[in-house]
Design an enzyme around this catalytic site. Structure first.
Site, mmCIF file in Angstrom:
data_model
loop_
_atom_site.group_PDB
_atom_site.id
_atom_site.type_symbol
_atom_site.label_atom_id
_atom_site.label_comp_id
_atom_site.label_asym_id
_atom_site.label_seq_id
_atom_site.Cartn_x
_atom_site.Cartn_y
_atom_site.Cartn_z
ATOM 1 N N HIS A 25 51.507 -0.111 -45.272
ATOM 2 C CA HIS A 25 51.600 -0.769 -43.963
ATOM 3 C C HIS A 25 50.493 -0.258 -43.037
ATOM 4 O O HIS A 25 49.882 0.782 -43.292
ATOM 5 C CB HIS A 25 52.915 -0.413 -43.262
ATOM 6 N N TYR A 47 59.022 4.027 -41.877
ATOM 7 C CA TYR A 47 58.250 4.414 -43.066
ATOM 8 C C TYR A 47 58.644 5.820 -43.513
ATOM 9 O O TYR A 47 59.161 6.595 -42.721
ATOM 10 C CB TYR A 47 56.740 4.435 -42.758
ATOM 11 N N CYS A 88 49.869 -7.271 -41.910
ATOM 12 C CA CYS A 88 50.088 -5.876 -42.335
ATOM 13 C C CYS A 88 49.901 -5.717 -43.841
ATOM 14 O O CYS A 88 50.529 -6.448 -44.584
ATOM 15 C CB CYS A 88 51.509 -5.479 -41.922
ATOM 16 N N LYS A 137 53.222 -11.501 -41.345
ATOM 17 C CA LYS A 137 52.313 -10.522 -40.741
ATOM 18 C C LYS A 137 51.054 -10.348 -41.580
ATOM 19 O O LYS A 137 51.038 -10.695 -42.752
ATOM 20 C CB LYS A 137 52.999 -9.159 -40.655
ATOM 21 N N HIS A 181 52.616 -4.884 -47.237
ATOM 22 C CA HIS A 181 53.746 -5.543 -46.588
ATOM 23 C C HIS A 181 53.612 -7.067 -46.681
ATOM 24 O O HIS A 181 54.558 -7.774 -47.001
ATOM 25 C CB HIS A 181 53.776 -5.082 -45.118
#
Ligand SMILES: [Zn+2]
Length: 138
Positions: free
Chosen positions: A10, A38, A124, A122, A114
């Protein structure tokens, strides 16, 4: 030990100078999360901060956490908030160290970002995680 299938990369989608404590405060106070987002966060200077043990389930990807470990670098967006791979050289090394150690413990787990999970909107982590990891394997 829980079964780990995914090693997920991420970005925090914050400025690169964001503090780990303020990110944790956001999870706790704004998102009302009871667990960490995380397992590991990597600061711009390459410092590796452990936020949760591997045995803990974190909140990295909704619906895919029970069999995943999550690592994030601080940064990942430009001044306008758009996805940008601005990992520092130190963060790249640290990220490699974290994934390498996890791969030794969980050799069958897949390295992915991610955004590689289905229906994630996203950017990410703002780079192709699987391709990056592959590129380091020879
Ligand atoms: Zn993410």
């Amino acid at each position: 030990m829980r079964k780990i299938d995914n090693l997920v990369i991420h970005c925090t989608a914050t400025v690169q100078t964001a503090k780990v404590e303020s990110i944790q405060r956001y999870w706790r106070d704004t998102l009302k999360w009871r667990s960490s987002g995380y397992h590991v966060i990597i600061e711009a200077n390459g410092n590796i901060v452990r936020l949760a043990e591997d045995s803990a389930v974190c909140n990295g990807v909704a619906g895919h956490n029970s069999n995943s470990l999550h690592v994030s670098y601080i940064g990942g967006i430009d001044a306008k908030g758009k996805g940008l791979d601005n990992r520092t050289p130190q963060q790249k090394v640290a990220l490699w160290q974290v994934i390498k150690a996890w791969k030794q413990k969980y050799p069958n787990a897949k390295v992915l970002g991610h955004r590689d999970f289905p229906s994630v909107k996203k950017e990410c982590p703002s780079f192709d995680a699987g391709k990056w990891w592959e590129s380091l394997q020879n």
